[in-house]
Design an enzyme around this catalytic site. Sequence first.
Site, PDB file in Angstrom:
ATOM      1  N   THR A   1     -50.192 -86.635  20.669  1.00  0.00           N
ATOM      2  CA  THR A   1     -51.634 -87.783  21.901  1.00  0.00           C
ATOM      3  C   THR A   1     -50.783 -88.842  21.238  1.00  0.00           C
ATOM      4  OG1 THR A   1     -52.387 -85.706  23.149  1.00  0.00           O
ATOM      5  CG2 THR A   1     -52.975 -88.161  23.435  1.00  0.00           C
TER       6      THR A   1
ATOM      7  N   THR B   1     -49.590 -82.768  25.813  1.00  0.00           N
ATOM      8  CA  THR B   1     -49.755 -83.817  25.518  1.00  0.00           C
ATOM      9  C   THR B   1     -51.407 -84.093  26.071  1.00  0.00           C
ATOM     10  OG1 THR B   1     -49.065 -85.796  26.938  1.00  0.00           O
ATOM     11  CG2 THR B   1     -49.275 -84.155  28.280  1.00  0.00           C
TER      12      THR B   1
ATOM     13  N   SER C   1     -56.544 -89.270  21.078  1.00  0.00           N
ATOM     14  CA  SER C   1     -54.613 -89.977  19.837  1.00  0.00           C
ATOM     15  C   SER C   1     -55.397 -90.146  19.024  1.00  0.00           C
ATOM     16  CB  SER C   1     -54.410 -90.954  21.446  1.00  0.00           C
ATOM     17  OG  SER C   1     -54.904 -92.116  20.880  1.00  0.00           O
TER      18      SER C   1
ATOM     19  N   CYS D   1     -55.202 -85.829  17.807  1.00  0.00           N
ATOM     20  CA  CYS D   1     -54.600 -84.978  18.613  1.00  0.00           C
ATOM     21  C   CYS D   1     -52.877 -85.204  18.165  1.00  0.00           C
ATOM     22  CB  CYS D   1     -54.770 -84.397  19.715  1.00  0.00           C
ATOM     23  SG  CYS D   1     -53.303 -83.127  20.345  1.00  0.00           S
TER      24      CYS D   1
END
Length: 176
Positions: free
Chosen positions: A167, A6, A161, A164
């Site tokens: 994420t 995360t 985000s 990745c």
Amino acid sequence: MKWRSTTVVCVRRNDSVVMISDGQVTYGNTILKGNAKKVRKMGDGNVLAGFAGSVADAMALFDRFEAKYREWGGNLLKAAVELAKDWRTDRVLRRLEAMLLVADKKYTFIVSGTGEVIQPEDDIASIGSGSPYAIAAGKALLRHTDLSAKEIALEAIKIASEICIYTNDNFTIEEL
């Protein structure tokens, strides 16, 4: 199959400390949940804590960290070091697959299962798979803008985000 990570970001600016995380839980190539809460307040609301890694492992570490924090009278550094020592030497704890990011009004620390307690050089720290992107974005914003800690943390994780795949953009924000 492997649990994927995360992104958790902590930014300090002026008198503000902000921690933010995404909400995605991924197992292998499948998203299991999009709104998990990976940051929280502890220590009577004086500490922010976030995790990356296995949820069950992180919950166990949260509990142990909070106990250490209370045991050491609210001393964040001592609590982090003592948790890292236990984590490294205890046979059961050594198997836990998670990292913690903890912060109070004075300090920010990354705590790992290898016994590391790292205090970042700058006013930003991050753990998880999106960390490199969040750190790069956050450092640029800290250096070249007057944005608040909350605005920087939010923009840094938004950028992470977008890059990745582990994420998402469902964020949880905590602030001291």
